[in-house]
Motif scaffolding. Structure first.
Motif, PDB file in Angstrom:
ATOM      1  N   LEU A 130       0.852  -1.189   0.000  1.00 31.96           N
ATOM      2  CA  LEU A 130       0.000   0.000   0.000  1.00 31.96           C
ATOM      3  C   LEU A 130       0.887   1.238   0.000  1.00 31.96           C
ATOM      4  N   ALA A 131       0.788   2.036  -1.056  1.00 32.52           N
ATOM      5  CA  ALA A 131       1.593   3.253  -1.171  1.00 32.52           C
ATOM      6  C   ALA A 131       0.859   4.425  -0.520  1.00 32.52           C
ATOM      7  N   VAL A 132       1.576   5.160   0.300  1.00 27.51           N
ATOM      8  CA  VAL A 132       0.989   6.272   1.049  1.00 27.51           C
ATOM      9  C   VAL A 132       2.012   7.391   1.157  1.00 27.51           C
ATOM     10  N   LYS A 133       1.577   8.624   0.967  1.00 30.30           N
ATOM     11  CA  LYS A 133       2.425   9.773   1.273  1.00 30.30           C
ATOM     12  C   LYS A 133       2.430   9.961   2.776  1.00 30.30           C
ATOM     13  N   ALA A 134       3.608  10.022   3.367  1.00 30.50           N
ATOM     14  CA  ALA A 134       3.697  10.237   4.799  1.00 30.50           C
ATOM     15  C   ALA A 134       2.889  11.473   5.193  1.00 30.50           C
ATOM     16  N   ALA A 168      -2.106  -1.010  -4.130  1.00 30.69           N
ATOM     17  CA  ALA A 168      -3.135  -0.003  -3.875  1.00 30.69           C
ATOM     18  C   ALA A 168      -2.438   1.223  -3.305  1.00 30.69           C
ATOM     19  N   ALA A 169      -3.132   2.346  -3.313  1.00 30.20           N
ATOM     20  CA  ALA A 169      -2.510   3.579  -2.824  1.00 30.20           C
ATOM     21  C   ALA A 169      -3.561   4.531  -2.284  1.00 30.20           C
ATOM     22  N   LEU A 170      -3.203   5.241  -1.235  1.00 29.01           N
ATOM     23  CA  LEU A 170      -3.988   6.373  -0.772  1.00 29.01           C
ATOM     24  C   LEU A 170      -3.386   7.607  -1.423  1.00 29.01           C
ATOM     25  N   VAL A 171      -4.193   8.342  -2.173  1.00 26.85           N
ATOM     26  CA  VAL A 171      -3.654   9.437  -2.976  1.00 26.85           C
ATOM     27  C   VAL A 171      -4.665  10.573  -3.044  1.00 26.85           C
ATOM     28  N   HIS A 172      -4.162  11.784  -3.014  1.00 25.56           N
ATOM     29  CA  HIS A 172      -5.035  12.953  -3.088  1.00 25.56           C
ATOM     30  C   HIS A 172      -5.328  13.316  -4.541  1.00 25.56           C
ATOM     31  N   LEU A 230      -9.316  12.746  -0.710  1.00 26.81           N
ATOM     32  CA  LEU A 230      -8.452  11.578  -0.620  1.00 26.81           C
ATOM     33  C   LEU A 230      -9.162  10.373  -1.223  1.00 26.81           C
ATOM     34  N   ALA A 231      -8.442   9.609  -2.049  1.00 30.11           N
ATOM     35  CA  ALA A 231      -9.009   8.433  -2.705  1.00 30.11           C
ATOM     36  C   ALA A 231      -8.115   7.226  -2.466  1.00 30.11           C
ATOM     37  N   ILE A 232      -8.665   6.051  -2.702  1.00 28.54           N
ATOM     38  CA  ILE A 232      -7.850   4.844  -2.770  1.00 28.54           C
ATOM     39  C   ILE A 232      -7.866   4.383  -4.220  1.00 28.54           C
ATOM     40  N   ALA A 233      -6.682   4.116  -4.767  1.00 29.81           N
ATOM     41  CA  ALA A 233      -6.548   3.753  -6.183  1.00 29.81           C
ATOM     42  C   ALA A 233      -5.862   2.401  -6.298  1.00 29.81           C
TER      43      ALA A 233
END
Length: 282
Positions: free
Chosen positions: A94-98, A142-146, A248-251
Protein backbone atom coordinates in the motif's frame (compact mmCIF):
# COMPACT_ATOMS: atom_id res chain seq x y z
CA UNK A 1 5.66 -5.95 -31.77
CA UNK A 2 8.29 -7.02 -29.23
CA UNK A 3 9.20 -5.10 -26.10
CA UNK A 4 12.91 -4.65 -26.92
CA UNK A 5 12.38 -2.36 -29.95
CA UNK A 6 9.92 -0.34 -27.85
CA UNK A 7 12.54 0.09 -25.13
CA UNK A 8 15.05 1.19 -27.73
CA UNK A 9 12.54 3.62 -29.19
CA UNK A 10 11.72 5.15 -25.78
CA UNK A 11 15.41 5.67 -25.04
CA UNK A 12 15.98 7.50 -28.34
CA UNK A 13 12.75 9.48 -27.95
CA UNK A 14 13.75 10.67 -24.49
CA UNK A 15 17.39 11.39 -25.32
CA UNK A 16 16.79 12.65 -28.89
CA UNK A 17 20.32 11.50 -29.54
CA UNK A 18 21.31 8.05 -30.79
CA UNK A 19 24.73 8.07 -29.13
CA UNK A 20 23.38 8.97 -25.69
CA UNK A 21 20.52 6.49 -26.09
CA UNK A 22 22.95 3.74 -27.03
CA UNK A 23 25.09 4.48 -23.97
CA UNK A 24 21.98 4.38 -21.79
CA UNK A 25 21.00 1.00 -23.26
CA UNK A 26 24.51 -0.44 -23.13
CA UNK A 27 24.74 -1.07 -26.87
CA UNK A 28 26.52 0.60 -29.78
CA UNK A 29 24.78 3.17 -32.03
CA UNK A 30 24.68 1.14 -35.31
CA UNK A 31 22.48 -1.73 -34.01
CA UNK A 32 20.29 0.82 -32.24
CA UNK A 33 19.83 2.76 -35.46
CA UNK A 34 18.96 -0.45 -37.33
CA UNK A 35 16.46 -1.44 -34.64
CA UNK A 36 14.69 1.91 -34.95
CA UNK A 37 14.62 1.64 -38.76
CA UNK A 38 13.11 -1.84 -38.48
CA UNK A 39 10.52 -0.59 -36.00
CA UNK A 40 9.54 2.22 -38.38
CA UNK A 41 9.14 -0.36 -41.16
CA UNK A 42 6.98 -2.52 -38.90
CA UNK A 43 4.78 0.38 -37.85
CA UNK A 44 4.72 1.81 -41.36
CA UNK A 45 5.48 5.41 -40.43
CA UNK A 46 8.48 7.58 -39.62
CA UNK A 47 8.87 7.94 -35.87
CA UNK A 48 11.62 10.56 -36.01
CA UNK A 49 12.33 13.57 -38.16
CA UNK A 50 16.02 13.39 -39.01
CA UNK A 51 18.15 16.29 -40.22
CA UNK A 52 21.73 17.54 -40.02
CA UNK A 53 21.06 19.07 -36.60
CA UNK A 54 19.82 15.85 -35.00
CA UNK A 55 16.53 14.05 -34.51
CA UNK A 56 13.10 15.05 -33.28
CA UNK A 57 9.96 13.05 -32.67
CA UNK A 58 7.48 13.01 -35.54
CA UNK A 59 3.76 13.35 -34.72
CA UNK A 60 3.49 9.57 -35.01
CA UNK A 61 6.47 9.21 -32.70
CA UNK A 62 4.82 11.44 -30.09
CA UNK A 63 1.80 9.13 -30.06
CA UNK A 64 3.89 5.96 -29.92
CA UNK A 65 6.02 7.33 -27.07
CA UNK A 66 2.99 7.82 -24.84
CA UNK A 67 1.60 4.39 -25.71
CA UNK A 68 4.96 2.63 -25.45
CA UNK A 69 5.52 3.87 -21.91
CA UNK A 70 2.14 2.45 -20.88
CA UNK A 71 2.91 -0.90 -22.50
CA UNK A 72 6.38 -1.17 -20.96
CA UNK A 73 5.08 -0.17 -17.52
CA UNK A 74 2.36 -2.83 -17.84
CA UNK A 75 4.89 -5.52 -18.75
CA UNK A 76 7.13 -4.56 -15.86
CA UNK A 77 4.17 -4.45 -13.50
CA UNK A 78 2.97 -7.89 -14.60
CA UNK A 79 6.40 -9.34 -13.89
CA UNK A 80 6.56 -7.79 -10.42
CA UNK A 81 3.04 -8.87 -9.50
CA UNK A 82 3.71 -12.42 -10.70
CA UNK A 83 6.85 -12.56 -8.56
CA UNK A 84 4.95 -11.37 -5.48
CA UNK A 85 2.09 -13.80 -6.14
CA UNK A 86 4.59 -16.67 -6.18
CA UNK A 87 6.15 -15.65 -2.86
CA UNK A 88 5.83 -18.16 -0.02
CA UNK A 89 4.43 -15.38 2.16
CA UNK A 90 2.43 -13.06 -0.14
CA UNK A 91 1.86 -9.50 0.96
CA UNK A 92 0.01 -6.47 -0.30
CA UNK A 93 1.87 -3.21 -0.85
CA UNK A 94 0.00 0.00 0.00
CA UNK A 95 1.59 3.25 -1.17
CA UNK A 96 0.99 6.27 1.05
CA UNK A 97 2.42 9.77 1.27
CA UNK A 98 3.70 10.24 4.80
CA UNK A 99 1.20 12.41 6.71
CA UNK A 100 -1.19 12.16 3.75
CA UNK A 101 -3.65 9.53 4.95
CA UNK A 102 -6.16 11.84 6.75
CA UNK A 103 -5.83 9.62 9.81
CA UNK A 104 -7.31 6.61 7.99
CA UNK A 105 -4.23 4.41 7.59
CA UNK A 106 -4.13 2.79 11.01
CA UNK A 107 -7.87 1.96 11.21
CA UNK A 108 -7.78 0.61 7.64
CA UNK A 109 -4.88 -1.69 8.47
CA UNK A 110 -6.47 -2.81 11.72
CA UNK A 111 -9.81 -3.61 10.04
CA UNK A 112 -8.15 -5.32 7.07
CA UNK A 113 -6.14 -7.62 9.35
CA UNK A 114 -9.41 -9.20 10.53
CA UNK A 115 -10.75 -9.76 7.00
CA UNK A 116 -10.92 -13.35 5.65
CA UNK A 117 -9.11 -12.17 2.51
CA UNK A 118 -6.65 -10.12 4.52
CA UNK A 119 -2.93 -10.73 4.05
CA UNK A 120 0.06 -8.84 5.52
CA UNK A 121 0.31 -5.26 4.28
CA UNK A 122 3.62 -3.50 3.65
CA UNK A 123 3.25 0.29 3.67
CA UNK A 124 5.35 1.98 0.98
CA UNK A 125 5.99 5.60 1.97
CA UNK A 126 6.45 7.90 -1.00
CA UNK A 127 6.45 11.51 -2.13
CA UNK A 128 3.65 13.67 -3.50
CA UNK A 129 1.85 12.01 -6.41
CA UNK A 130 4.37 9.17 -6.73
CA UNK A 131 1.59 6.67 -5.98
CA UNK A 132 0.03 6.42 -9.49
CA UNK A 133 3.33 5.52 -11.10
CA UNK A 134 4.10 2.97 -8.38
CA UNK A 135 0.76 1.33 -9.15
CA UNK A 136 1.32 1.32 -12.90
CA UNK A 137 4.80 -0.14 -12.49
CA UNK A 138 3.64 -2.93 -10.19
CA UNK A 139 5.54 -1.59 -7.18
CA UNK A 140 2.30 -1.17 -5.21
CA UNK A 141 -1.08 -2.90 -5.21
CA UNK A 142 -3.14 0.00 -3.87
CA UNK A 143 -2.51 3.58 -2.82
CA UNK A 144 -3.99 6.37 -0.77
CA UNK A 145 -3.65 9.44 -2.98
CA UNK A 146 -5.03 12.95 -3.09
CA UNK A 147 -6.98 14.25 -6.06
CA UNK A 148 -6.25 15.29 -8.71
CA UNK A 149 -3.89 12.60 -9.99
CA UNK A 150 -3.15 10.81 -13.26
CA UNK A 151 -5.73 7.99 -13.46
CA UNK A 152 -4.28 6.35 -16.57
CA UNK A 153 -4.64 2.60 -16.11
CA UNK A 154 -6.10 3.00 -12.63
CA UNK A 155 -9.45 2.70 -10.85
CA UNK A 156 -10.23 4.67 -7.72
CA UNK A 157 -12.83 5.27 -5.04
CA UNK A 158 -13.18 8.54 -3.16
CA UNK A 159 -12.72 8.12 0.58
CA UNK A 160 -12.94 11.52 2.21
CA UNK A 161 -13.63 15.17 1.46
CA UNK A 162 -11.93 17.55 3.89
CA UNK A 163 -12.07 21.31 4.21
CA UNK A 164 -8.71 22.95 3.82
CA UNK A 165 -7.17 25.11 6.51
CA UNK A 166 -4.47 27.73 6.39
CA UNK A 167 -1.34 27.08 8.42
CA UNK A 168 0.13 30.39 9.56
CA UNK A 169 2.84 31.61 11.90
CA UNK A 170 1.29 32.60 15.23
CA UNK A 171 2.76 36.06 14.65
CA UNK A 172 1.13 36.45 11.23
CA UNK A 173 -1.45 39.30 11.09
CA UNK A 174 -4.13 36.90 9.83
CA UNK A 175 -3.63 34.62 12.84
CA UNK A 176 -5.73 37.03 14.92
CA UNK A 177 -8.80 36.08 12.87
CA UNK A 178 -10.89 32.95 13.43
CA UNK A 179 -11.91 32.44 9.82
CA UNK A 180 -10.30 33.36 6.51
CA UNK A 181 -11.14 33.43 2.83
CA UNK A 182 -8.97 32.75 -0.18
CA UNK A 183 -8.85 36.46 -0.94
CA UNK A 184 -7.18 37.00 2.45
CA UNK A 185 -4.41 34.75 1.16
CA UNK A 186 -4.43 36.53 -2.22
CA UNK A 187 -5.73 33.39 -3.94
CA UNK A 188 -8.63 32.43 -6.17
CA UNK A 189 -10.25 28.97 -6.21
CA UNK A 190 -8.55 28.18 -9.53
CA UNK A 191 -5.16 29.03 -8.01
CA UNK A 192 -5.33 26.57 -5.11
CA UNK A 193 -3.89 23.44 -6.72
CA UNK A 194 -1.08 25.38 -8.37
CA UNK A 195 -0.33 27.10 -5.05
CA UNK A 196 -0.17 23.76 -3.22
CA UNK A 197 1.88 22.05 -5.93
CA UNK A 198 4.40 24.88 -5.84
CA UNK A 199 5.21 23.89 -2.25
CA UNK A 200 5.17 20.17 -3.07
CA UNK A 201 7.49 20.71 -6.00
CA UNK A 202 10.12 22.03 -3.61
CA UNK A 203 10.27 18.57 -2.01
CA UNK A 204 9.12 19.68 1.43
CA UNK A 205 7.57 17.17 3.78
CA UNK A 206 5.02 18.26 6.35
CA UNK A 207 7.54 18.71 9.16
CA UNK A 208 9.72 20.95 7.01
CA UNK A 209 6.76 22.91 5.74
CA UNK A 210 5.38 23.59 9.23
CA UNK A 211 8.83 24.56 10.49
CA UNK A 212 9.12 27.14 7.72
CA UNK A 213 5.61 28.44 8.43
CA UNK A 214 6.39 28.75 12.14
CA UNK A 215 9.53 30.72 11.35
CA UNK A 216 7.47 33.31 9.53
CA UNK A 217 7.31 31.74 6.10
CA UNK A 218 4.27 32.15 3.85
CA UNK A 219 0.96 30.52 4.84
CA UNK A 220 0.09 27.15 3.36
CA UNK A 221 -3.14 25.28 2.70
CA UNK A 222 -3.50 21.82 4.24
CA UNK A 223 -6.27 19.26 4.79
CA UNK A 224 -8.20 19.95 8.00
CA UNK A 225 -7.12 16.65 9.56
CA UNK A 226 -3.58 18.01 9.79
CA UNK A 227 -4.70 20.63 12.31
CA UNK A 228 -5.89 18.00 14.79
CA UNK A 229 -3.06 15.54 14.20
CA UNK A 230 -0.09 17.91 14.04
CA UNK A 231 -0.27 20.72 16.60
CA UNK A 232 2.94 22.71 16.38
CA UNK A 233 4.41 25.50 18.54
CA UNK A 234 4.38 28.77 16.67
CA UNK A 235 1.86 27.56 14.09
CA UNK A 236 -1.88 28.20 14.07
CA UNK A 237 -4.55 26.76 11.78
CA UNK A 238 -7.45 28.81 10.49
CA UNK A 239 -10.39 27.60 8.42
CA UNK A 240 -10.67 28.97 4.88
CA UNK A 241 -14.37 29.18 4.11
CA UNK A 242 -14.21 29.14 0.31
CA UNK A 243 -11.21 26.88 -0.31
CA UNK A 244 -11.91 23.77 -2.43
CA UNK A 245 -11.98 20.61 -0.35
CA UNK A 246 -9.06 18.22 -0.19
CA UNK A 247 -10.12 14.84 -1.63
CA UNK A 248 -8.45 11.58 -0.62
CA UNK A 249 -9.01 8.43 -2.70
CA UNK A 250 -7.85 4.84 -2.77
CA UNK A 251 -6.55 3.75 -6.18
CA UNK A 252 -5.51 0.42 -7.70
CA UNK A 253 -4.56 -0.92 -11.16
CA UNK A 254 -7.51 -1.50 -13.49
CA UNK A 255 -6.21 -4.95 -14.41
CA UNK A 256 -5.91 -6.10 -10.80
CA UNK A 257 -7.69 -9.38 -10.04
CA UNK A 258 -6.40 -9.64 -6.48
CA UNK A 259 -9.08 -10.56 -3.94
CA UNK A 260 -6.87 -9.06 -1.22
CA UNK A 261 -6.70 -5.72 -3.03
CA UNK A 262 -10.46 -5.75 -3.54
CA UNK A 263 -10.94 -6.48 0.17
CA UNK A 264 -8.62 -3.62 1.11
CA UNK A 265 -10.61 -1.21 -1.06
CA UNK A 266 -13.86 -2.32 0.59
CA UNK A 267 -12.33 -1.90 4.05
CA UNK A 268 -10.97 1.55 3.20
CA UNK A 269 -14.38 2.72 1.97
CA UNK A 270 -16.07 1.28 5.08
CA UNK A 271 -13.61 2.97 7.43
CA UNK A 272 -14.01 6.30 5.62
CA UNK A 273 -17.80 6.02 5.82
CA UNK A 274 -17.58 5.27 9.54
CA UNK A 275 -15.69 8.49 10.22
CA UNK A 276 -18.06 10.51 8.03
CA UNK A 277 -15.75 10.73 5.02
CA UNK A 278 -18.07 12.78 2.88
CA UNK A 279 -18.67 15.36 5.62
CA UNK A 280 -15.31 15.73 7.34
CA UNK A 281 -15.22 19.13 9.03
CA UNK A 282 -12.83 21.44 10.84
Amino acid sequence: MESRPLRYFVAVAEELNFTRAAERLGISPPPLSRAIRNLEKEVGVALFDRNTHGVALSPAGEVLLAEAKIVLDALQAAERRAQRAAATEPKLILAVKADGDAGLLEPILARFASEPAGIPVAVRLCGWHEQPQLLRQGEADAALVHEPFDRTGLDAETLIHEPRVAALAASHPLAARDRLTLSDLELRPDDVEQFINRHRGQGRDLAQLLTLVGLGGPPHLLPASVAARYPRPGVVYRSVADAPHSVLAIAWPQQSRSTATAALVRVACSVADAVGGAEATF
